[in-house]
Design an enzyme around this catalytic site. Structure first.
Site, mmCIF file in Angstrom:
data_model
loop_
_atom_site.group_PDB
_atom_site.id
_atom_site.type_symbol
_atom_site.label_atom_id
_atom_site.label_comp_id
_atom_site.label_asym_id
_atom_site.label_seq_id
_atom_site.Cartn_x
_atom_site.Cartn_y
_atom_site.Cartn_z
ATOM 1 N N PRO A 1 0.817 -1.210 0.000
ATOM 2 C CA PRO A 1 0.000 0.000 0.000
ATOM 3 C C PRO A 1 0.853 1.264 0.000
ATOM 4 O O PRO A 1 1.587 1.514 0.943
ATOM 5 C CB PRO A 1 -0.785 -0.105 1.309
ATOM 6 C CG PRO A 1 -0.468 -1.441 1.890
ATOM 7 C CD PRO A 1 0.796 -1.901 1.273
ATOM 8 N N GLU A 2 0.755 2.000 -1.057
ATOM 9 C CA GLU A 2 1.354 3.325 -1.100
ATOM 10 C C GLU A 2 0.216 4.327 -1.146
ATOM 11 O O GLU A 2 -0.941 3.968 -0.935
ATOM 12 C CB GLU A 2 2.279 3.463 -2.312
ATOM 13 C CG GLU A 2 3.490 2.541 -2.222
ATOM 14 C CD GLU A 2 4.508 2.817 -3.314
ATOM 15 O OE1 GLU A 2 4.609 3.988 -3.747
ATOM 16 O OE2 GLU A 2 5.178 1.872 -3.744
#
Length: 286
Positions: free
Chosen positions: A17-18
């Site tokens: 997750p960015e």
DNA sequence: AGGTTGACCTGGACGC
DNA sequence: TGCGTCCAGGTCAACC
């Protein structure tokens, strides 16, 4: 694609997750739980990945109403209104493998679930994180979580350029430095550098003004594109047992070591910068 | 103080 | 088949 039997293995599939993924998660959770009251909180028994003391988390969340869920950097922030009328915030960092699921209570709790918020309507918000890099915490009453660095989506060109002035560190490492910009991770650092035509090892402070402006533009473009496409899969990942992949960015360089560059055909190189695997095209990036 | 490195953690891929 | 090894990476602490 069979959604009906999303397995635990599917749930754990690495997704990294960015910023765009976190925004997608935050928006999806917001749409589902906004306005709900947290009846009680269950924290796991083992040493859990908590950023705040367990007792403080329980005390802050129990009985609070969720007013809004949004993103700050890579952190999911829940704005809360407590029963005594004061405001507070809960923070959830997904780390590398974290998930925030909104589930019906009869859906089996997945392995590696570290926290459950029991909502007024019976549903549960579950924080699941096999690798335990994620963190859940609360922010002291009436202070707002702002994150460590600047927001990459809204920072101006001038402020963006100023971040790197005089810095000797490679531009790739600077992009990953959350104290400068928060929300950029390994994938989007590589992808934005490729689109800007800049080699990852270039010293941040030595980039020309034109290069910095190009990087500013390419970073915002790639993040916005990812958010836009990620938004379409929101319904898939929070549903009950289902966790399908997020939008998969059509990577130009990331994880494409040895494969031909989509622009020029040159094999994509893999090096290590700042301790992180880094991918680039030596022909397209100067 | 800026910069760099490694630990943390676990599942999955890969090699023999 | 099964075991061992390595790799992924966000963040923090420790070190230079």
């Amino acid at each position: 694609m069979n959604l009906g039997h999303a397995s635990a293995a599917c749930l754990i599939q690495p997704v990294m997750p960015e910023l765009p993924e976190v925004e997608t998660v935050a928006n999806g959770v917001n749409a589902r739980v906004r306005g709900q009251r947290i009846e009680r909180v269950t924290l796991g028994s083992k040493p859990e990945p908590l950023k705040s003391p367990a007792a403080l988390i329980e005390e802050t969340l129990t009985g609070a109403k969720i007013e809004r869920v949004h993103r700050v950097g890579k952190t999911i922030v829940m704005d809360l209104r407590r029963s005594d009328g004061t405001h507070a915030q809960a923070t959830v960092h997904l780390g590398m493998t974290g998930r925030l699921l909104v589930s019906q209570p009869d859906v089996p709790v997945p392995p590696h679930t570290h926290a459950i918020l029991h909502l007024g309507d019976g549903r549960e918000v579950r924080f699941v994180d096999p690798r335990r890099f994620g963190r859940i915490g609360v922010v002291a009453e009436d202070t707002k979580y702002e994150g460590p660095g600047a927001e990459p989506l809204t920072i101006s060109e001038a402020n963006f350029a100023a971040l790197f002035r005089g810095r000797k560190t490679p531009i790739k490492a600077a992009l990953l430095n959350q104290a400068l910009l928060h929300g950029v991770g390994n994938i989007y650092a590589d992808e934005s550098l490729f689109r800007a035509g800049i080699r990852p090892k270039r010293h941040a402070g030595r980039l020309t003004r034109a290069e910095l402006l190009k990087l500013h533009g390419s970073l915002q473009t790639v993040l916005k594109q990812a958010i836009h496409l990620g938004g379409s899969s929101v319904s898939d990942y929070v549903d009950a047992d289902g966790v399908r992949g997020f939008f998969q960015l059509e990577h130009r360089v990331y994880s494409r070591t040895g494969q031909p560059c989509r622009e020029c055909g040159e094999p994509i190189q893999r090096i290590v910068v700042g301790g992180r695997s880094t991918h680039f095209c030596k022909k397209c990036q100067k």
